[in-house]
Design a protein around this motif. Structure first.
Motif, short mmCIF file in Angstrom:
data_model
loop_
_atom_site.label_atom_id
_atom_site.label_comp_id
_atom_site.label_asym_id
_atom_site.label_seq_id
_atom_site.Cartn_x
_atom_site.Cartn_y
_atom_site.Cartn_z
N PHE A 204 -37.02 44.83 -23.39
CA PHE A 204 -37.55 45.92 -22.57
C PHE A 204 -38.23 46.97 -23.44
O PHE A 204 -39.35 47.41 -23.15
N GLU A 205 -37.57 47.41 -24.51
CA GLU A 205 -38.16 48.42 -25.38
C GLU A 205 -39.47 47.95 -25.99
O GLU A 205 -40.42 48.72 -26.11
N ALA A 206 -39.52 46.68 -26.37
CA ALA A 206 -40.75 46.13 -26.94
C ALA A 206 -41.87 46.10 -25.91
O ALA A 206 -43.03 46.38 -26.22
N ILE B 249 -39.05 40.88 -17.09
CA ILE B 249 -38.09 40.49 -18.12
C ILE B 249 -36.78 40.01 -17.50
O ILE B 249 -36.15 39.06 -17.97
N LEU B 250 -36.37 40.66 -16.41
CA LEU B 250 -35.05 40.41 -15.82
C LEU B 250 -35.10 39.20 -14.89
O LEU B 250 -35.15 39.31 -13.67
N LYS B 251 -35.07 38.03 -15.53
CA LYS B 251 -35.12 36.75 -14.82
C LYS B 251 -33.94 35.88 -15.26
O LYS B 251 -33.17 36.25 -16.15
N GLY B 252 -33.81 34.72 -14.64
CA GLY B 252 -32.77 33.78 -15.03
C GLY B 252 -31.39 34.37 -14.92
O GLY B 252 -31.05 34.95 -13.89
N LYS B 253 -30.61 34.29 -15.97
CA LYS B 253 -29.23 34.78 -15.90
C LYS B 253 -29.18 36.30 -15.79
O LYS B 253 -28.15 36.86 -15.43
N ALA C 97 -30.69 42.18 -8.90
CA ALA C 97 -31.27 42.26 -7.56
C ALA C 97 -32.43 43.24 -7.50
O ALA C 97 -33.46 42.96 -6.87
N ARG C 98 -32.26 44.40 -8.18
CA ARG C 98 -33.30 45.42 -8.09
C ARG C 98 -33.48 46.16 -9.41
O ARG C 98 -32.51 46.49 -10.09
N VAL C 99 -34.74 46.41 -9.73
CA VAL C 99 -35.10 47.40 -10.75
C VAL C 99 -35.52 48.63 -9.95
O VAL C 99 -36.33 48.54 -9.03
N ILE C 100 -34.95 49.79 -10.29
CA ILE C 100 -35.20 50.98 -9.49
C ILE C 100 -35.81 52.09 -10.34
O ILE C 100 -35.25 52.46 -11.38
#
Length: 394
Positions: free
Chosen positions: A117-119, A184-188, A192-195
């Motif tokens: 995420f930072e990258a 980025i937030l996929k797979g494992k 549910a949500r990025v807020i």
């Protein structure tokens, strides 16, 4: 389509649960009852219009008064999905049960997520822990303003929340950051949500979250009743965060709202359009402003305020409109924690085309609502749930 119904107005009172489900202890929620405990705090709530429709007649309901001749159809819904968050609740209502829970992060997000995420966004983060959204602003808001580092936090739900001061990171830039996080937030790590949690203010004690919040959800894994309505050429008008929850899938028009009263205003505006199909509204203040902040007083006043506005909605309905009112989970503001609670939710329906005083009992899944919507409109049914249309239609 039922010849007597052209439109369904479907209002979700976000987090207005009505008592612990049998498996609530697995979620740490053994003694939760959002409506019941709020009502007890007030020594009773003034919910004249909801009670006239049968709110107090629902099996297991504590607090609201029963009616000798309810004008609506009523029951309680059990959640079949594994979870107690907004996304699973709404998806299930629309016909998709989540059999696997979304990932949660009681110890914060792992290095592989944080580093990626930072990258991607070119900023460092601070926080990275479960926290109340208002508390973490007091804790880290000044550091964020000084350094430009993003405040990232989670909760008991499957969420990756990013808070930033609008004078440091304009909300449109924050939305772009959230979209990168969502990628980025996929797979494992498919939360549910990025807020996006924009806020204003300059120092501790003076920070305020703004109405520019946005949710970046996963796409539903299967077609919902919204998709099927849209394919059938019917309108699906989304009010509040509905568009975000369904990742814009199955939506024909959408409007975001600043608070519950704005949500009612926008619903009434869509009703004045007289378009065939569905108006799907989420009233988020119960959850975001009062449930998560353990603000029992405001929660009760909010329920009473909705009840007053409900009469306007009912008065604006035409003979071929029906109204559904329900919730997506609980968020009992009297419990020690600030997370959602695993509860049954109420269901009420009314309209000229519906019978009165029909007790639907306890339904096994929220998906029964989606199935009922599908049958009323004569479209292909969703995968999960059992319609109760024949029980409520005249």
């Amino acid at each position: 389509m039922s010849s007597n119904i052209n439109r369904i107005i479907w209002i979700v009172l976000d987090s207005v649960g009505m008592g612990a489900m049998p498996d609530a202890e697995k979620y740490g929620d053994h003694d939760c009852n959002t409506i019941g405990h709020v009502s007890k705090h007030f020594g009773g709530l003034k919910l004249t219009n909801l009670e006239s429709l049968g709110l107090g007649n629902i099996e297991g309901m504590i607090g609201p008064q029963s009616s000798s001749a309810p004008l609506g159809c009523y029951g309680r819904m059990a959640e079949a999905s594994k979870g107690k968050d907004t996304t699973t609740g709404h998806w299930e209502m629309a016909g998709v049960i989540s059999h696997e829970p979304f990932p949660t992060y009681p110890d914060g997000f792992p290095n592989e997520v944080v580093d990626a995420f930072e990258a991607a966004v070119g900023r460092k983060i601070i926080g990275n822990k479960p926290a109340s959204g208002t508390v973490i602003l007091d804790e880290l808001g000044e550091e964020h303003i000084k350094t430009g580092k993003l405040i990232v936090y989670t909760s008991g739900d499957s969420v990756f929340q990013i808070a930033a001061n609008e004078n440091v990171v304009p909300f449109n830039e924050l939305y772009e950051i959230c979209e990168k996080a969502r990628a980025i937030l996929k797979g494992k790590h498919a939360v549910a949500r990025v807020i996006a949690r924009p806020f204003i203010g300059e120092k501790k004690g003076g920070f305020t979250r703004t109405a520019n919040r946005r949710d970046f959800s996963l796409k539903p894994p299967a077609e919902t009743v919204l998709d099927k309505l849209k394919k059938a050429g019917l309108n699906v008008q989304a009010v509040g965060k509905i568009e975000d929850i369904f990742c814009k899938q199955g939506i024909t028009e959408a409007v975001h709202t600043s608070d519950n009263m704005d949500g009612i205003d926008r619903t009434l505006e869509y009703m004045s359009d007289n378009k065939k199909g569905l108006i799907y509204t989420n009233l988020v203040d119960f959850d975001m402003k009062w449930g998560h902040r353990n603000d029992v007083e405001s929660y009760g006043k909010g329920l009473e305020a909705f009840d007053v506005r409900l009469k306007q909605v009912i008065d604006a309905m035409n003979d071929k409109d029906v109204l559904f009112i329900t919730a997506d989970h609980g968020c009992d503001p009297t419990t020690p924690g600030t997370d959602h609670t695993r509860e049954y939710v109420p269901f009420i329906a009314c309209g000229k085309a519906l019978k009165t005083n029909v007790n639907l009992g306890t339904r096994n899944t929220f998906s029964d609502i989606g199935q009922t919507v599908a049958e009323i409109f004569g479209i292909e049914n969703t995968k999960d749930g059992e319609s109760f249309a024949k029980q409520i239609l005249k």
